[in-house]
Design an enzyme around this catalytic site. Structure first.
Site, PDB file in Angstrom:
ATOM      1  N   ARG A 185       0.845  -1.198   0.000  1.00 25.76           N
ATOM      2  CA  ARG A 185       0.000   0.000   0.000  1.00 25.76           C
ATOM      3  C   ARG A 185       0.877   1.243   0.000  1.00 25.76           C
ATOM      4  O   ARG A 185       2.094   1.147   0.161  1.00 25.76           O
ATOM      5  CB  ARG A 185      -0.834   0.015   1.285  1.00 25.76           C
ATOM      6  CG  ARG A 185       0.079   0.015   2.518  1.00 25.76           C
ATOM      7  CD  ARG A 185      -0.601   0.349   3.823  1.00 25.76           C
ATOM      8  NE  ARG A 185       0.360   0.607   4.871  1.00 25.76           N
ATOM      9  CZ  ARG A 185       0.918  -0.305   5.648  1.00 25.76           C
ATOM     10  NH1 ARG A 185       0.626  -1.578   5.495  1.00 25.76           N
ATOM     11  NH2 ARG A 185       1.795   0.039   6.578  1.00 25.76           N
ATOM     12  N   ARG A 199       4.893  12.924  13.250  1.00 21.53           N
ATOM     13  CA  ARG A 199       3.450  12.652  13.316  1.00 21.53           C
ATOM     14  C   ARG A 199       2.872  13.320  14.555  1.00 21.53           C
ATOM     15  O   ARG A 199       3.345  13.088  15.665  1.00 21.53           O
ATOM     16  CB  ARG A 199       3.197  11.146  13.405  1.00 21.53           C
ATOM     17  CG  ARG A 199       3.699  10.387  12.192  1.00 21.53           C
ATOM     18  CD  ARG A 199       3.141   8.986  12.218  1.00 21.53           C
ATOM     19  NE  ARG A 199       3.770   8.147  11.218  1.00 21.53           N
ATOM     20  CZ  ARG A 199       3.363   6.919  10.923  1.00 21.53           C
ATOM     21  NH1 ARG A 199       2.332   6.391  11.573  1.00 21.53           N
ATOM     22  NH2 ARG A 199       3.975   6.215  10.006  1.00 21.53           N
TER      23      ARG A 199
END
Ligand code: MV4
Length: 450
Positions: free
Chosen positions: A291, A337
């Site tokens: 992915r 993040r």
């Protein structure tokens, strides 16, 4: 090229996919849950349809509703993003059965890589170095025999796993029955598949992954590595960077060559990532993610390539149009993040309404986020609010730029990982570039209230 793409995801990656589509002149269909009515991906897509209530199982994982939405709206293709249905081989197959192009690799390749023990066997047979270990174990007695032969400490891992679920460290023979039972139960509960395999524990490795892209005509390139060693005990990544710091050229080249060999072994198509455990002398293939990944922007900055556009172009049947030697990486990129979670309460997810929100900008800063002031954070999904990416000529300049950007950032209403990121960036180990997967846990031990 496609006329219309359905985006089967939410959050920042749904925005990211929509941006790639808009720039390619492709119309978009967003899907959303009742909890995500006010989301930016709903506003920015050309069309949007509610596919179910807040719980992911009934909305973003609801295959019949998603496929019918694609068919009713006349979409040609489906982009799954990451998480949710991105690595569900059956979903990819169902899309194909309904004349929808799944923007990702072939279903058989997703299924093969989803079975971690199988993936390792296929790679090992092709000459890719893999972590020493076993195939699927029959019983805990089988595990005990194998562990004796390999030598303790060992790790029990779930065949259907990844991300550390169903994983147990075993340091001596007297622990193995218990560890086998709990790992099996955890794997069964999480993946509906209790099968386990066993590996020798690699001590204090680095976690380095390599990005690849393959088209439907047999061309495959790599786009360098990302160091993803800075992870929380929950295996959530906090900071990623490319190129990996302090990596000998010989090891870097070996990783790139090994990733290419691995991708070619399965005639890989679309975007994929090969994960390696890297010790002082050796790099071992661990698993392949079929992915686009959360941390893809650092690669985009250094290679000047839009990976999501490449995914769409490849799925639409276009050739890569370049070879390995055309790719010229430059500079250094770091991603932080920002998660809505409480670092002082052991990273428990935080829910609430975002109050003041100010994102950084200026030279070399990229912000991928779905957050805005007034957004309600639902309790159903991943806690990531934003990714701040800093790009500069050198690693030192990228670190300085990231620190500057994080100090500009304001997110009020929920606790976030901003301070934790700043602690890492300011630490001696991070600045030296000399860190492995044990770095964040030990930093948290040293400065719990930093
Ligand atoms: C390992 C390992 C050491 N030796 N395998 C963690 C998540 C899953 N994808 C694999 N993981 C690991 N597998 C062997 N043989 C150490 C880890 C690991 C880890 C890996 C990458 C990043 C952070 C980590 C934190 C703890 C353990």
């Amino acid at each position: 090229m496609f006329r219309k793409v359905l985006i089967a995801n939410r959050g920042e990656i749904a925005l990211r996919i929509n941006r790639a589509c808009q720039e390619l002149g492709v119309s978009t269909v967003a899907i959303y849950s009742e909890a995500d009515r006010n989301s930016l991906h709903v506003r920015q897509a050309n069309e949007a349809f509610c596919v179910g209530p807040g719980s992911a199982a009934h909305s973003y994982l609801n295959i019949p509703n998603i496929v019918s939405t694609a068919l009713i709206t006349g979409a040609d293709a489906v982009h799954p993003g990451y998480g949710f249905l991105a690595e569900n081989a059956r979903f990819a197959e169902i899309c194909g059965d309904h004349g929808l192009v799944f923007i990702g690799p072939r279903p058989e390749v997703i299924a093969l890589m989803g079975d971690k023990a199988n993936a390792k066997r296929v790679m090992s047979q092709a000459g890719v170095p893999t972590t020493p270990g076993t195939e699927v174990l029959e019983s805990s007695a089988d595990a005990a025999r194998a562990a004796e032969k390999i030598g303790y400490p060992v790790l029990l891992k779930a065949t259907a796993g990844g991300g550390g679920k169903g994983m147990r460290e075993v340091t001596s023979a007297d622990q193995i029955d218990r560890a086998f039972a709990t790992a099996q139960a955890e794997a069964e509960a999480n993946f509906n598949d209790g099968r386990l395999y066993l590996e020798k524990l690699i001590k204090r490795p680095r976690h380095i992954e390599v990005q690849v892209l393959g088209d439907n005509f047999g061309s495959i390139v790599h786009l360098g590595e990302r160091d993803c060693s800075i992870q929380k005990p929950s295996h959530q990544k906090l900071i990623e960077e490319t190129p990996a710091a302090n990596l000998p050229d010989r090891v870097r080249k070996m990783l790139h060559d090994t990733a290419l060999r691995a991708a070619k072994t399965v005639s890989y198509t679309n975007a994929g990532t090969l994960e390696f455990l890297v010790s002082e002398k050796q790099a071992y293939f661990m698993e392949m993610n079929t992915r686009i990944q959360v941390e893809h922007p650092v690669t985009e900055m250094v290679y000047g390539i839009d990976l999501v556009k490449e995914q769409i172009r490849i799925a639409a049947g276009e050739a890569l149009g370049y070879t390995q030697k055309d790719l010229r990486p430059g500079g250094h990129a770091i991603e932080c993040r920002l998660n809505a979670e409480d670092t002082e309460r052991n990273f428990a997810p935080a829910v609430g309404t975002l109050a003041d929100v100010v994102f950084p900008g200026g030279p070399g800063i990229r912000v991928d986020t779905h957050a805005y002031s007034g957004l309600e954070i639902p309790p159903f999904y991943d806690s990531m609010l934003a990714k701040i990416v800093a790009f500069a000529d050198t690693r030192e300049a990228a670190i300085a730029r990231m620190e500057r950007a994080l100090r500009e950032t304001v997110i009020e209403g929920v606790a976030t990982t901003i301070t934790q990121c700043l602690t890492v960036l300011g630490s001696r180990a991070f600045r030296s570039g000399n860190y492995g997967i044990d770095f964040l846990p030990s930093l948290m031990h040293e400065s719990p209230a930093a």
